[in-house]
Design a protein around this motif. Sequence first.
Motif, short mmCIF file in Angstrom:
data_model
loop_
_atom_site.label_atom_id
_atom_site.label_comp_id
_atom_site.label_asym_id
_atom_site.label_seq_id
_atom_site.Cartn_x
_atom_site.Cartn_y
_atom_site.Cartn_z
N VAL A 42 -28.33 -1.83 34.17
CA VAL A 42 -27.50 -2.70 35.01
C VAL A 42 -26.72 -1.79 35.95
O VAL A 42 -26.08 -0.83 35.50
CB VAL A 42 -26.54 -3.55 34.17
N VAL A 43 -26.79 -2.07 37.24
CA VAL A 43 -26.09 -1.26 38.23
C VAL A 43 -25.17 -2.17 39.04
O VAL A 43 -25.59 -3.24 39.50
CB VAL A 43 -27.07 -0.53 39.17
N ALA A 44 -23.91 -1.74 39.21
CA ALA A 44 -22.95 -2.47 40.03
C ALA A 44 -22.57 -1.60 41.22
O ALA A 44 -22.53 -0.37 41.12
CB ALA A 44 -21.72 -2.84 39.22
N ASP A 45 -22.26 -2.24 42.36
CA ASP A 45 -21.89 -1.49 43.56
C ASP A 45 -20.41 -1.15 43.55
O ASP A 45 -19.71 -1.34 42.55
CB ASP A 45 -22.30 -2.27 44.82
N GLU A 46 -19.91 -0.67 44.73
CA GLU A 46 -18.51 -0.24 44.77
C GLU A 46 -17.52 -1.38 44.62
O GLU A 46 -16.36 -1.15 44.28
CB GLU A 46 -18.23 0.52 46.08
N GLN A 47 -17.96 -2.63 44.83
CA GLN A 47 -17.09 -3.79 44.61
C GLN A 47 -17.21 -4.35 43.19
O GLN A 47 -16.57 -5.34 42.85
CB GLN A 47 -17.42 -4.91 45.60
N GLY A 48 -18.07 -3.72 42.37
CA GLY A 48 -18.24 -4.19 41.01
C GLY A 48 -19.19 -5.35 40.87
O GLY A 48 -19.18 -6.04 39.85
N ARG A 49 -20.04 -5.58 41.89
CA ARG A 49 -21.02 -6.67 41.82
C ARG A 49 -22.40 -6.11 41.44
O ARG A 49 -22.79 -5.03 41.90
CB ARG A 49 -21.09 -7.43 43.14
N VAL A 50 -23.10 -6.85 40.63
CA VAL A 50 -24.38 -6.39 40.08
C VAL A 50 -25.44 -6.35 41.17
O VAL A 50 -25.67 -7.35 41.86
CB VAL A 50 -24.83 -7.30 38.92
N ILE A 51 -26.09 -5.20 41.35
CA ILE A 51 -27.18 -5.07 42.32
C ILE A 51 -28.51 -4.75 41.64
O ILE A 51 -29.55 -4.73 42.30
CB ILE A 51 -26.86 -3.99 43.37
N CYS A 52 -28.49 -4.50 40.35
CA CYS A 52 -29.73 -4.26 39.61
C CYS A 52 -29.56 -4.78 38.19
O CYS A 52 -28.54 -4.51 37.54
CB CYS A 52 -30.07 -2.77 39.60
N PHE A 53 -30.55 -5.50 37.72
CA PHE A 53 -30.53 -6.06 36.38
C PHE A 53 -31.99 -6.11 35.94
O PHE A 53 -32.72 -7.04 36.26
CB PHE A 53 -29.90 -7.46 36.40
N ASN A 54 -32.44 -5.08 35.22
CA ASN A 54 -33.88 -4.95 35.00
C ASN A 54 -34.38 -5.85 33.87
O ASN A 54 -33.62 -6.55 33.20
CB ASN A 54 -34.27 -3.48 34.77
N ALA A 55 -35.70 -5.80 33.65
CA ALA A 55 -36.34 -6.70 32.68
C ALA A 55 -35.82 -6.46 31.27
O ALA A 55 -35.62 -7.40 30.49
CB ALA A 55 -37.86 -6.53 32.75
N ALA A 56 -35.62 -5.18 30.90
CA ALA A 56 -35.12 -4.89 29.55
C ALA A 56 -33.71 -5.44 29.37
O ALA A 56 -33.36 -5.92 28.28
CB ALA A 56 -35.15 -3.38 29.29
N ALA A 57 -32.88 -5.39 30.42
CA ALA A 57 -31.54 -5.96 30.34
C ALA A 57 -31.61 -7.47 30.15
O ALA A 57 -30.82 -8.05 29.38
CB ALA A 57 -30.75 -5.62 31.61
N GLN A 58 -32.56 -8.13 30.82
CA GLN A 58 -32.75 -9.57 30.61
C GLN A 58 -33.12 -9.86 29.16
O GLN A 58 -32.60 -10.79 28.55
CB GLN A 58 -33.85 -10.09 31.53
N ARG A 59 -34.04 -9.06 28.61
CA ARG A 59 -34.49 -9.28 27.24
C ARG A 59 -33.35 -9.07 26.24
O ARG A 59 -33.18 -9.87 25.30
CB ARG A 59 -35.65 -8.34 26.93
N ILE A 60 -32.57 -8.02 26.44
CA ILE A 60 -31.52 -7.69 25.49
C ILE A 60 -30.36 -8.68 25.55
O ILE A 60 -29.81 -9.08 24.52
CB ILE A 60 -31.02 -6.24 25.74
N THR A 61 -29.99 -9.09 26.76
CA THR A 61 -28.82 -9.95 26.92
C THR A 61 -29.14 -11.44 26.95
O THR A 61 -28.23 -12.26 26.83
CB THR A 61 -28.09 -9.61 28.23
N ALA A 62 -30.43 -11.78 27.13
CA ALA A 62 -30.86 -13.18 27.30
C ALA A 62 -30.24 -13.81 28.55
O ALA A 62 -30.05 -15.02 28.63
CB ALA A 62 -30.52 -14.01 26.06
N VAL A 63 -29.92 -12.97 29.55
CA VAL A 63 -29.40 -13.43 30.83
C VAL A 63 -30.47 -13.19 31.88
O VAL A 63 -31.04 -12.09 31.95
CB VAL A 63 -28.11 -12.68 31.22
N ARG A 64 -30.77 -14.19 32.70
CA ARG A 64 -31.78 -14.03 33.74
C ARG A 64 -31.23 -13.17 34.87
O ARG A 64 -30.06 -13.28 35.24
CB ARG A 64 -32.22 -15.39 34.28
N ALA A 65 -32.10 -12.34 35.45
CA ALA A 65 -31.67 -11.45 36.53
C ALA A 65 -31.10 -12.23 37.70
O ALA A 65 -30.08 -11.84 38.29
CB ALA A 65 -32.85 -10.58 36.99
N ARG A 66 -31.73 -13.35 38.05
CA ARG A 66 -31.24 -14.11 39.21
C ARG A 66 -29.85 -14.70 38.98
O ARG A 66 -29.13 -14.99 39.93
CB ARG A 66 -32.24 -15.20 39.59
N ASP A 67 -29.49 -14.89 37.71
CA ASP A 67 -28.15 -15.39 37.41
C ASP A 67 -27.11 -14.26 37.42
O ASP A 67 -25.92 -14.51 37.60
CB ASP A 67 -28.12 -16.07 36.04
#
Length: 383
Positions: A42-67
């Motif tokens: 998971v990568v956040a930019d300088e404002q703290g907003r998510v700009i990357c949320f990979n497939a493994a992060a989706q699997r681990i957190t059960a959160v969809r990348a688009r959300d």
Amino acid sequence: MSVGTSSAPGAQDAGSPPAASRPPGDTAGLGIDPDQLPDGLVVADEQGRVICFNAAAQRITAVRARDALGQPLEKALPLEDLEGRRWWQLTDPYGGLAIRVGQPERNLLLPGGREVLVSARYVRTRPTGPVRRLVVTLRDTEARRRTERSHAELIATVAHELRSPLTSVKGFTATLLAKWERFTDDQKRLMLETVDADADRVTRLIAELLDISRIDSGRLEVRRQPVDIGAAVGRHIQAYVAAGQPADRFLLRVQQPLPSLWADPDKIDQVLSNLLENAVRHGEGTVTIDVTATASLREGEYAENAATSVTVSDEGPGIPEESMNRVFTRFWRGSKRGGTGLGLYIVKGIVEAHGGTITVGRAPGAGAEFRFTLPVSAPAYLA
């Protein structure tokens, strides 16, 4: 950052660092899709907003990348520590000390109480400068928990298996020392033979533990020498016959000619000993051992007579279908209790260390059938 389908639109904005100053964790110049990474990213930019949320992060957190994409990090990844404190408020990566470079891996909780291993890195374009990227990695704790449970089971099994022979050794030696003159020579011999057998049992258990340690760490050494596999099987059969097994219980069939086999003779003896003991202890009727030449099983390669196969089968009840996939795991035991349940796990490790394969199935006579295949390659210094 090249983030494939899991990146936010416009992630490479005017404020992104040029290629030459991309942070070391950036995958842009490597042609790597974050969705190919085994761990959650998971990568956040300088404002703290998510700009990357990979497939493994989706699997681990059960959160969809688009959300998650475009959301504040604390909303997309609402982590808490084990005391229930909000993690991002506690660590304050954007407003905290400018000399901090990240957070070491630790156990944190997702909503619902699921535990994950989280580490973070603060990426700055200059020392003590503002955070330009916050890179978070996530790992599921289930694999670690399974490993910890396996280690705990191993310790418990070893403690149980050691207790019995050591109690026997201590009891007999203490009795002999205290009352030596009261026993006849035959009684002394019987007790000393029992002590000797129990000492051998402890030695075998320690050897098994060392083998497991080497297999698990990938340090099992194979010292290849020419091996006459037919003669090796014959020696094991003769040992069983000398120990009281009827000679007609064993049937050895060796196909001729066999290719020259280079393997570690001591470890191949260990494999044969385990498989034959399994057949004798858990099987019934005739134990049949077939030694044959076979084709190489290496991926993308076919060479006739480039491997040697050994099949050990019996005429007993066999192994239930539901247990077939657990035979080579730690602590698996057959229908009768006995042993540590580590033998077949070690057998598989030894065979695979030789570059071979081992399988289990049902024999023609309805018993169990184990078959291992070893490539006949010579050591590297002779290649």
